[in-house]
Motif scaffolding. Structure first.
Motif, PDB file in Angstrom:
ATOM      1  N   LEU A 182       0.844  -1.201   0.000  1.00 51.92           N
ATOM      2  CA  LEU A 182       0.000   0.000   0.000  1.00 51.92           C
ATOM      3  C   LEU A 182       0.879   1.251   0.000  1.00 51.92           C
ATOM      4  N   GLY A 183       1.904   1.243   0.835  1.00 51.48           N
ATOM      5  CA  GLY A 183       2.820   2.391   0.909  1.00 51.48           C
ATOM      6  C   GLY A 183       3.419   2.696  -0.458  1.00 51.48           C
ATOM      7  N   ARG A 184       3.802   1.640  -1.172  1.00 49.48           N
ATOM      8  CA  ARG A 184       4.375   1.864  -2.514  1.00 49.48           C
ATOM      9  C   ARG A 184       3.334   2.465  -3.453  1.00 49.48           C
ATOM     10  N   ARG A 185       2.120   1.956  -3.363  1.00 50.98           N
ATOM     11  CA  ARG A 185       1.050   2.481  -4.232  1.00 50.98           C
ATOM     12  C   ARG A 185       0.693   3.925  -3.895  1.00 50.98           C
ATOM     13  N   LEU A 186       0.986   4.334  -2.671  1.00 49.22           N
ATOM     14  CA  LEU A 186       0.649   5.707  -2.245  1.00 49.22           C
ATOM     15  C   LEU A 186       1.773   6.704  -2.523  1.00 49.22           C
ATOM     16  N   GLU A 187       2.925   6.197  -2.984  1.00 52.80           N
ATOM     17  CA  GLU A 187       4.050   7.109  -3.241  1.00 52.80           C
ATOM     18  C   GLU A 187       3.605   8.203  -4.200  1.00 52.80           C
ATOM     19  N   GLY A 188       4.019   9.433  -3.910  1.00 53.35           N
ATOM     20  CA  GLY A 188       3.636  10.550  -4.782  1.00 53.35           C
ATOM     21  C   GLY A 188       2.352  11.221  -4.332  1.00 53.35           C
ATOM     22  N   SER A 189       1.618  10.581  -3.430  1.00 57.99           N
ATOM     23  CA  SER A 189       0.425  11.238  -2.853  1.00 57.99           C
ATOM     24  C   SER A 189       0.840  11.753  -1.475  1.00 57.99           C
ATOM     25  N   ASP A 190      -0.025  12.494  -0.790  1.00 57.32           N
ATOM     26  CA  ASP A 190       0.378  12.881   0.570  1.00 57.32           C
ATOM     27  C   ASP A 190      -0.362  12.050   1.632  1.00 57.32           C
ATOM     28  N   THR A 191      -0.719  10.830   1.224  1.00 61.20           N
ATOM     29  CA  THR A 191      -1.245   9.857   2.193  1.00 61.20           C
ATOM     30  C   THR A 191      -0.130   8.862   2.515  1.00 61.20           C
ATOM     31  N   THR A 192      -0.006   8.494   3.765  1.00 59.22           N
ATOM     32  CA  THR A 192       1.017   7.517   4.151  1.00 59.22           C
ATOM     33  C   THR A 192       0.369   6.283   4.765  1.00 59.22           C
ATOM     34  N   ALA A 193       1.105   5.171   4.706  1.00 60.03           N
ATOM     35  CA  ALA A 193       0.650   3.932   5.350  1.00 60.03           C
ATOM     36  C   ALA A 193       1.817   3.349   6.139  1.00 60.03           C
ATOM     37  N   ASN A 194       1.590   3.117   7.407  1.00 57.31           N
ATOM     38  CA  ASN A 194       2.609   2.503   8.260  1.00 57.31           C
ATOM     39  C   ASN A 194       1.951   1.447   9.137  1.00 57.31           C
ATOM     40  N   GLY A 249       5.322   3.597   4.584  1.00 57.04           N
ATOM     41  CA  GLY A 249       5.748   2.231   4.288  1.00 57.04           C
ATOM     42  C   GLY A 249       6.726   1.653   5.289  1.00 57.04           C
ATOM     43  N   LYS A 250       6.559   1.998   6.549  1.00 50.47           N
ATOM     44  CA  LYS A 250       7.502   1.508   7.570  1.00 50.47           C
ATOM     45  C   LYS A 250       6.773   0.698   8.652  1.00 50.47           C
ATOM     46  N   TYR A 251       7.574  -0.136   9.319  1.00 52.96           N
ATOM     47  CA  TYR A 251       7.118  -0.919  10.474  1.00 52.96           C
ATOM     48  C   TYR A 251       7.719  -0.269  11.720  1.00 52.96           C
ATOM     49  N   PHE A 252       6.896   0.000  12.713  1.00 50.92           N
ATOM     50  CA  PHE A 252       7.351   0.697  13.925  1.00 50.92           C
ATOM     51  C   PHE A 252       7.157  -0.173  15.170  1.00 50.92           C
ATOM     52  N   ALA A 253       8.022   0.045  16.142  1.00 50.20           N
ATOM     53  CA  ALA A 253       7.812  -0.476  17.504  1.00 50.20           C
ATOM     54  C   ALA A 253       8.412   0.552  18.438  1.00 50.20           C
TER      55      ALA A 253
END
Ligand SMILES: NC(=O)c1ccc[n+]([C@@H]2O[C@H](COP(=O)([O-])OP(=O)(O)OC[C@H]3O[C@@H](n4cnc5c(N)ncnc54)[C@H](OP(=O)(O)O)[C@@H]3O)[C@@H](O)[C@H]2O)c1
Length: 282
Positions: A182-194, A249-253
């Motif tokens: 999803l993060g890759r598909r959102l590249e170039g938009s100002d929506t992020t997915a993490n 497009g990142k994984y957080f802890a």
């Protein structure tokens, strides 16, 4: 209330207990307008009253849906869209460990349906609204449990052999792979997915199962789980902090980016999971 979040709309699934409820409480206190999702009418009423009494925030709408059923996810998306014309944050959080194999009335294995397909479908159905909202965010609650497994695309739903804990771990791996694609598909938009690992958290997680499993989990939680306030921190951080604006497009802890397992990073597998999910839902 923090005025920077006033008027921002945040949708949270699984908001009647555990991490989702704690995140809802905190984000309500920050001034967000909340669209909360629960499945149990009594828990919805008591959670709504609790959050409103504690924070004074009256801008909270609760929606009811069983997210293991895709027809309910579709109805929910329609209800959300007829209530809100923008969505600043979608926090996909509802999830469960289901020890014994169950098929839903729609023919999906219930863990896969609830933990993966509902994230995928709700996001997809709300995506146009999310993308037209400036600096919007999609946050998926995954787990470090994903490290204990790999996806077997020939038995994605456990129809050829189901074990509850591995199925849960696989569904959390799906959350991460879905987020990366999803993060890759959102590249170039100002929506992020993490996505994130909340830690091992003392919640109602696993209490839907038979007594032996509940007992084991209760003992493990008593020994090593963190409390829910700590457990909700990374969800709240990704939903609200200016530090992660534009991070995608990142994984957080513990509120920091972290590497996820080798298979989660295989782009071919991420795309394959996406395609299969789309086909299953078409
Ligand atoms: N607790 C942990 O140690 C831990 C660790 C890593 C990841 N996670 C993840 O964190 C997320 C939240 O878990 P939690 O620990 O907060 O668990 P929890 O206390 O059991 O809360 C789960 C929430 O999801 C809702 N839910 C469950 N099944 C649903 C369904 N079929 N339809 C709609 N809503 C449903 C529950 O509703 P009800 O209130 O009606 O039950 C509840 O609001 C999950 O995605 C889980 O995989 C948890």
């Amino acid at each position: 209330m923090t005025s920077t979040h006033q008027g921002k709309i945040c949708i949270i699934t699984g908001a009647t207990d555990g991490i989702g409820k704690e995140a809802a409480m905190h984000l309500a206190g920050m001034g967000f307008t909340l669209g909360l999702v629960g499945r149990n009418r009594d828990k919805i009423s008591s959670t709504l009253a609790e959050i409103q009494n504690a924070t004074g925030n009256k801008h909270i709408t609760f929606f009811q849906a069983d997210l293991s059923l895709m027809k309910e996810v579709r109805r929910l998306a329609e209800e959300i869209q007829s209530t809100f014309d923008k969505i600043n944050v979608l926090l996909n959080n509802a999830g469960a460990y289901i020890a014994d194999f169950e098929k839903t009335g729609e023919g999906f294995e219930r863990t896969f349906a609830l933990n993966h397909l509902s994230y995928f479908l709700l996001t997809d159905l709300l995506l146009d609204t999310i993308k037209t909202t400036p600096n919007s965010r999609i946050v998926n609650v995954a787990s470090d449990a994903h490290r204990k497994t790999n996806l077997n695309f020939d038995n994605l739903q456990g129809f050829n052999g189901y074990k509850g804990w591995p199925a849960y771990c696989k569904s959390k791996l799906c959350n991460i792979m879905f987020t990366y694609e999803l993060g890759r598909r959102l590249e170039g938009s100002d929506t992020t997915a993490n996505c994130l690992h909340p830690g091992f958290v003392n919640t109602s997680f696993g209490n839907n199962n038979r007594a032996g499993i509940r007992l084991g989990l209760t003992a493990a939680k008593a020994v090593s789980a963190i409390n829910v306030k700590k457990g909700a921190k990374t969800s709240i951080y990704l939903a609200s902090s200016s530090e992660v604006e534009g991070v995608n497009g990142k994984y957080f802890a513990k509120c920091k980016p972290k590497n996820s397992s080798p298979q989660s990073n295989v782009i071919e597998d991420q795309k394959r999971l996406w395609d299969i999910s789309e086909q299953l839902l078409s």
